[in-house]
Design a protein around this motif. Sequence first.
Motif, mmCIF file in Angstrom:
data_model
loop_
_atom_site.group_PDB
_atom_site.id
_atom_site.type_symbol
_atom_site.label_atom_id
_atom_site.label_comp_id
_atom_site.label_asym_id
_atom_site.label_seq_id
_atom_site.Cartn_x
_atom_site.Cartn_y
_atom_site.Cartn_z
ATOM 1 N N UNK A 48 9.804 1.953 8.643
ATOM 2 C CA UNK A 48 9.997 1.176 7.422
ATOM 3 C C UNK A 48 8.998 1.600 6.346
ATOM 4 N N UNK A 49 7.751 1.831 6.751
ATOM 5 C CA UNK A 49 6.728 2.280 5.791
ATOM 6 C C UNK A 49 7.110 3.636 5.199
ATOM 7 N N UNK A 50 7.559 4.550 6.047
ATOM 8 C CA UNK A 50 7.967 5.871 5.570
ATOM 9 C C UNK A 50 9.185 5.775 4.660
ATOM 10 N N UNK A 51 10.108 4.858 4.985
ATOM 11 C CA UNK A 51 11.314 4.669 4.161
ATOM 12 C C UNK A 51 10.938 4.170 2.773
ATOM 13 N N UNK A 81 -2.515 5.374 11.643
ATOM 14 C CA UNK A 81 -3.178 4.088 11.844
ATOM 15 C C UNK A 81 -2.170 2.945 12.022
ATOM 16 N N UNK A 82 -0.999 3.075 11.389
ATOM 17 C CA UNK A 82 0.065 2.087 11.627
ATOM 18 C C UNK A 82 0.464 2.115 13.101
ATOM 19 N N UNK A 85 3.990 -3.545 20.541
ATOM 20 C CA UNK A 85 4.828 -2.750 21.446
ATOM 21 C C UNK A 85 5.087 -1.394 20.813
ATOM 22 N N UNK A 86 5.529 -0.466 21.618
ATOM 23 C CA UNK A 86 5.865 0.860 21.104
ATOM 24 C C UNK A 86 7.038 0.759 20.132
ATOM 25 N N UNK A 87 7.991 -0.115 20.439
ATOM 26 C CA UNK A 87 9.146 -0.299 19.563
ATOM 27 C C UNK A 87 8.722 -0.838 18.207
ATOM 28 N N UNK A 88 7.825 -1.829 18.214
ATOM 29 C CA UNK A 88 7.346 -2.404 16.954
ATOM 30 C C UNK A 88 6.584 -1.366 16.145
ATOM 31 N N UNK A 89 5.827 -0.545 16.846
ATOM 32 C CA UNK A 89 5.080 0.510 16.179
ATOM 33 C C UNK A 89 6.022 1.486 15.480
ATOM 34 N N UNK A 96 0.827 -1.210 0.000
ATOM 35 C CA UNK A 96 0.000 0.000 0.000
ATOM 36 C C UNK A 96 0.857 1.254 0.000
ATOM 37 N N UNK A 97 1.905 1.258 0.802
ATOM 38 C CA UNK A 97 2.797 2.420 0.900
ATOM 39 C C UNK A 97 3.540 2.642 -0.416
ATOM 40 N N UNK A 98 3.982 1.552 -1.039
ATOM 41 C CA UNK A 98 4.657 1.652 -2.337
ATOM 42 C C UNK A 98 3.734 2.310 -3.372
ATOM 43 N N UNK A 99 2.491 1.848 -3.432
ATOM 44 C CA UNK A 99 1.527 2.410 -4.386
ATOM 45 C C UNK A 99 1.160 3.843 -4.040
#
Length: 455
Positions: free
Chosen positions: A220-223, A201-202, A210-214, A177-180
């Motif tokens: 990664x999505x932003x990257x 929403x992510x 966890x906060x770390x996973x979030x 989704x992020x790529x598109x």
Amino acid sequence: MKFINQFCKSHKKEIFLFFLMLALELVMIFVLSQINGIGIFSRNDANEFRIIVKNVIDYGVFSLEIEAPFFPTNFRTPGYPLFLSIIYLIFFSFKPAIFIGAAIFALSAPLVYLIAKEIFTEKIAFISAILFAIEPWALFQSGFLVAEQIFMPFFLLSVYLFCRYLKSEKRNYLYSAVFLQGLAALTRPISIFFILIFLIFIFIIELKSSLRQSAKTMALALAIFILVLSPWLIRNKIVLNTWQVSSISNINLFIENYAMLEKYLGKMKQDEDIYEIARILLGTRNDLEIFRIENSKILAGVALKEIKENAGSYAIMHLKALPGFLVRNSYGNIFLDLKVGGSDIQGKLGRQFFSGNFSGFFDLTKNSPAASKILLILFLFWPIIILFVAAGIIWGFKNYRRNLLFWFLIFWPLYFLALAGNLRDISRYKLTINAPLFMFASLGFYKIYNYFFKL
């Protein structure tokens, strides 16, 4: 063959919606071309895209200029010119892009159905998609050589995959989704900050772990999103010395927002030409020079200064414009191109109504030409839709308020209303929010009908 048969059996509604919208698009294209000639689909913004493609192919420069020196630009982003370039290199003509683009655009209808089905019933999803497929401006817009042809399918597919992520919490949907979404931003930069909605929403979804996973998933999505944009961003920095994706935001700030604010404050006459004001301010000879990056920055600076100094008035102006943006339409322009008499009937009715001249309103309605009667019906289309939207949101809040998909559908139109809710080209900008509006309207209609008739 077995796979195709199985696919067709299991996706009958999606296929029906695609061909319904495509058929209606082709009828609109045929009628418009018969009345105006095929050249109608290459006017205004479409002509700019054609110029860029020719300059890229002939001179190797991404430019809006029609003669040397070809100053490079980032006013238009590369997504749609790349699509047009491929079509032109294959067919040596832009005409096939009218039909290929319309076919790609028609994919929007089944995508609306798939998105709606993630949260609502199949019946509501199907009604939503039908409304999207028959909406007059979408059909009118489909043949024009402008970015919407491929932007809407890119954007809607991105949203669909993100909804799948919200529902399943599977990150492969998220990253796709992020790529598109990056491709959509490179096609129409108005969607570039929509990634912020994704990130909100992510954060909520991944916080369950966890906060770390979030934080990790958001990063990664932003990257991925930035990676998609990076070739264009680097090109802009090297060629134009700016990291800005597009200068169109600078131009819109001045031509649209600044002009509306000045008229609202009484500093500009209603019929005053904002382009002439820009030319005088910059000392340029023509409108094309206004779009150059250095000039667009000057205009943006002037606009931002005025908006900051009158922030309260600007906010009030914007809020006042939102109801009109939601209930009005640009269908009169369709009838104008169809050479139908009385194409300005909606504007006249609106002026009579909002001035409180109800007798004039009813007289005008009664005495309007026969062909204008269709426009009178369409005049009521969006007010009725918005009433059902309100009912759908109220009912949805009672029953879906714990569902993140419901809140995503709320944030989706709010984002575009915040950016474009006071712009003049109403139906074109409303295309970006037609899908969630039709979903809520279908929900509202179904629940009201069910209440009275016990479906």
